[in-house]
Design a protein around this motif. Structure first.
Motif, short mmCIF file in Angstrom:
data_model
loop_
_atom_site.label_atom_id
_atom_site.label_comp_id
_atom_site.label_asym_id
_atom_site.label_seq_id
_atom_site.Cartn_x
_atom_site.Cartn_y
_atom_site.Cartn_z
N ASN A 30 0.82 -1.21 0.00
CA ASN A 30 0.00 0.00 0.00
C ASN A 30 0.85 1.26 0.00
N ASN A 31 1.94 1.28 0.74
CA ASN A 31 2.78 2.47 0.79
C ASN A 31 3.48 2.72 -0.54
N LEU A 32 3.80 1.65 -1.29
CA LEU A 32 4.33 1.83 -2.64
C LEU A 32 3.25 2.35 -3.58
N VAL A 33 2.04 1.83 -3.47
CA VAL A 33 0.93 2.30 -4.32
C VAL A 33 0.66 3.77 -4.07
N LYS A 34 0.60 4.16 -2.80
CA LYS A 34 0.33 5.56 -2.46
C LYS A 34 1.43 6.48 -2.98
N ALA A 35 2.67 6.04 -2.86
CA ALA A 35 3.78 6.84 -3.36
C ALA A 35 3.68 7.01 -4.87
N ARG A 36 3.44 5.91 -5.59
CA ARG A 36 3.29 6.00 -7.04
C ARG A 36 2.18 6.96 -7.43
N ASP A 37 1.06 6.88 -6.70
CA ASP A 37 -0.08 7.71 -7.06
C ASP A 37 0.12 9.17 -6.70
N ARG A 38 1.16 9.49 -5.92
CA ARG A 38 1.56 10.88 -5.69
C ARG A 38 2.58 11.36 -6.72
N GLY A 39 3.03 10.47 -7.61
CA GLY A 39 4.02 10.86 -8.60
C GLY A 39 5.42 10.38 -8.31
N VAL A 40 5.59 9.51 -7.31
CA VAL A 40 6.91 8.97 -7.00
C VAL A 40 7.23 7.85 -7.99
N ASN A 41 8.39 7.92 -8.63
CA ASN A 41 8.81 6.90 -9.58
C ASN A 41 9.18 5.61 -8.84
N LEU A 42 8.94 4.47 -9.49
CA LEU A 42 9.28 3.17 -8.92
C LEU A 42 10.13 2.39 -9.91
N ALA A 43 11.09 1.63 -9.38
CA ALA A 43 11.88 0.71 -10.20
C ALA A 43 12.01 -0.60 -9.45
N PHE A 44 11.67 -1.68 -10.11
CA PHE A 44 11.78 -3.03 -9.56
C PHE A 44 12.85 -3.76 -10.38
N ASP A 89 9.58 -10.16 -20.04
CA ASP A 89 9.33 -8.78 -20.45
C ASP A 89 9.89 -7.78 -19.45
N VAL A 90 10.70 -6.85 -19.95
CA VAL A 90 11.07 -5.65 -19.20
C VAL A 90 10.02 -4.60 -19.55
N SER A 91 9.30 -4.11 -18.55
CA SER A 91 8.15 -3.25 -18.82
C SER A 91 8.34 -1.86 -18.22
N TYR A 92 7.59 -0.92 -18.81
CA TYR A 92 7.64 0.48 -18.37
C TYR A 92 6.26 1.08 -18.58
N TYR A 93 5.67 1.60 -17.49
CA TYR A 93 4.40 2.30 -17.64
C TYR A 93 4.44 3.61 -16.86
N THR A 94 3.52 4.50 -17.19
CA THR A 94 3.46 5.82 -16.54
C THR A 94 2.03 6.09 -16.11
N THR A 95 1.88 7.00 -15.16
CA THR A 95 0.59 7.27 -14.55
C THR A 95 0.17 8.72 -14.80
N PRO A 96 -1.11 9.03 -14.61
CA PRO A 96 -1.57 10.40 -14.83
C PRO A 96 -0.85 11.43 -13.96
N ARG A 97 -0.36 11.04 -12.79
CA ARG A 97 0.38 11.97 -11.93
C ARG A 97 1.86 12.05 -12.29
N GLY A 98 2.26 11.34 -13.33
CA GLY A 98 3.63 11.47 -13.82
C GLY A 98 4.61 10.44 -13.34
N ALA A 99 4.19 9.53 -12.45
CA ALA A 99 5.11 8.50 -11.98
C ALA A 99 5.45 7.56 -13.13
N ALA A 100 6.70 7.12 -13.15
CA ALA A 100 7.16 6.10 -14.08
C ALA A 100 7.47 4.84 -13.28
N VAL A 101 7.10 3.68 -13.83
CA VAL A 101 7.32 2.40 -13.16
C VAL A 101 8.07 1.48 -14.12
N PHE A 102 9.29 1.12 -13.74
CA PHE A 102 10.15 0.25 -14.52
C PHE A 102 10.27 -1.08 -13.79
#
Length: 513
Positions: A277-291, A422-435
């Motif tokens: 949940n804390n990762l989801v909330k961060a992403r939805d605030r625009g925090v980028n994530l990389a796994f 698959d190496v994937s990359y998506y982006t969200t309406p708040r600008g977060a990028a997830v790799f």
């Protein structure tokens, strides 16, 4: 999940080669756009060169992490008459991957009581007395190893994260301590194994109140071979880095406030509801994530307390019906995240979905129009043997954020079944990028001492280095999706279920906790 013993033994030996403290950069390789800060002198010889016989020296800390200036107690058992403790901070130093921060006076050694096994969960506890208390006043945030040295010549590590008090503007590296502990066989039990070899008799809960095993972990958990190469790379990038553990991500809902990005490392498999949940909330605030691993976020676990403190017991029955909470609080029962009756597949956050192990295959570039690959690789180019040991695949049969762009689409066969990594990359309406790298070997490409990447050649190492450097540079600047939106290419790659028009972005919902 991963076949760790052979992998750990092979890679740990390479990572700890005392003859190679640090590698010189290849002047022909693509370099990050940021300028690394000047490195302070390091301390050669931090590695373990003589682990000694089993149980000749070993220990654990009463804290998984501390803030700077907080004390930590060490519990040590040894056959030596005397021992010392040396604290090394791991990072960007000249001539070494570590610097000595502190060293103790000699302490009297003693063999502590034998472990106990708590029923019915087969939880191993080391019922020991503390040997000394370490004052961390003045220590910088970062990843630390305490090296225990007995006068009998034996050595082992004890890991400690000194977490960053504020992660404002930082790229936060999260140590996957829950996965370290899940595979820890000290005392004969882990979440996978029992002394008899019968997996049905494995632990259902594992405790941090014990050392990490010595044979493949050298007392340091998975830090040395799954995490240290990325820690070194991140520090050398010159960006502001924050430090935390999975346990901190669970305990502190404000840990990621103001962070620019969060990075999990090569095998972050075990997540609690709070962690997710804390990762989801961060992403939805625009925090980028990389796994940067494979099989991330696959296991659903929960924390509980031990006599030494909170979040030191990791519970995972791997079965809804077997978990006692299935009857009283079913949302917290510990079947896999993807499994019924409350499925929350990891793909909804990562973008890709764990498929299979073991596998050994090439990464194959699929879309070099993407900003991360452009000018570095060409479509169809292979990076030999960089897919494994576990892999993820974009699968539209499960929840998947759209638009999503597949950067590498790598054909393989695992256990006789064809598929793609698959190496994937998506982006969200708040600008977060997830790799999401979807392979445990991505970080190997950053490690000058990883034999697999060395065998693959300079092109592979240079490509992964350059892509990761671009990722860090963009992530450090804020929501990377604003400047670099994902361009959905699933239909172009003939991924089953894809159409030429991607469905609107659907955020991953919070899970009950």
């Amino acid at each position: 999940m991963v076949q760790r013993r052979a992998l750990a033994a092979a890679v740990a030996i390479l990572a700890l080669a005392a003859s190679c403290e640090s590698a010189s950069p290849d002047p022909t390789s693509p370099q990050p756009t940021s300028s690394p800060a000047a490195a302070a002198p390091g301390t050669p010889g931090w590695q373990i060169t003589h682990p000694g016989p089993e149980h000749s020296i070993e220990g654990f800390a009463d804290r998984i992490s501390v803030k700077p200036d907080e004390p930590v107690r060490l519990f040590v058992s040894t056959t030596a008459h005397n021992f010392t403790v040396t604290a090394f901070r791991m990072g960007n130093y000249t001539g070494s991957d570590a610097v000595q921060i502190w060293k103790s006076d000699p302490h009297n050694g003693r063999v502590q009581p034998n472990f106990t096994v708590q029923k019915p969960t087969s939880t191993v506890i080391a019922p020991w007395d503390p040997a000394l208390t370490v004052d961390t006043t003045g220590w910088a945030a970062g990843d630390y190893l305490f090296r225990l040295d007995g006068d009998n010549g034996s050595q082992q590590f004890v890991p400690l994260t000194v977490r960053t008090p504020s992660n404002e503007g930082r790229i936060v590296i999260v140590n996957a301590v829950t996965t370290w502990q899940a595979y820890n066989r000290w005392g004969g039990y882990s979440l996978y194994d029992s002394p008899s070899g019968k997996k049905a008799l494995r632990s259902r809960a594992v405790s941090f109140d014990r050392p990490y095993q010595a044979d493949t972990m050298q007392g340091a958990g998975d830090f040395l071979y799954f995490e240290l190469p990325m820690v070194l790379f991140a520090e050398r990038s010159g960006h502001q880095i924050g430090y935390a553990t999975d346990a901190d991500l669970d305990a502190d809902p404000h840990l990621l406030d103001g962070a620019s990005a969060v990075i999990t490392l090569a095998h972050d498999e075990y997540w609690s509801a709070n962690m997710r949940n804390n990762l989801v909330k961060a992403r939805d605030r625009g925090v980028n994530l990389a796994f940067l691993g494979g099989n991330e976020g696959y296991r659903h676990m929960r924390f509980d307390s031990t006599t030494l403190g909170p979040n030191r017991l990791e519970i995972d029955y791997k079965s809804f019906n077997e978990d006692p909470l299935s009857k009283t609080n079913p949302a917290l029962a510990t079947q896999e995240w993807r499994s019924p009756p409350n499925p929350h597949p990891e793909s909804a956050l990562l973008g890709n979905y764990y498929k299979c192990n073991p596998v050994d295959a090439d990464l194959v570039a699929a879309d070099t129009t993407n900003w991360l690959l452009q000018g570095i690789l060409s479509d169809g180019q292979h990076l030999p043997r960089m897919v494994g040991n576990e892999y993820n695949q974009v699968d539209l049969a499960v929840p998947t954020p759209r638009p999503i762009q597949v950067l590498f689409h790598s054909p393989l066969t695992c256990n006789g079944n064809p598929g793609y990594a698959d190496v994937s990359y998506y982006t969200t309406p708040r600008g977060a990028a997830v790799f999401a790298a979807g392979t445990e070997y991505w970080i190997c490409g950053l490690d000058p001492r990883c034999e697999r990447a060395n065998t693959a050649g300079d092109t592979t190492r240079n490509a992964i280095t350059a892509i990761t450097a671009r990722l860090l540079d963009a992530y450090a600047a804020g929501p990377a999706g604003t400047a670099h939106p994902a361009i959905d290419n699933l239909a172009k790659l003939n991924i089953p279920g894809a159409t030429s028009t991607a469905s609107p972005y659907q955020p991953d919902a919070l899970v009950p906790n």
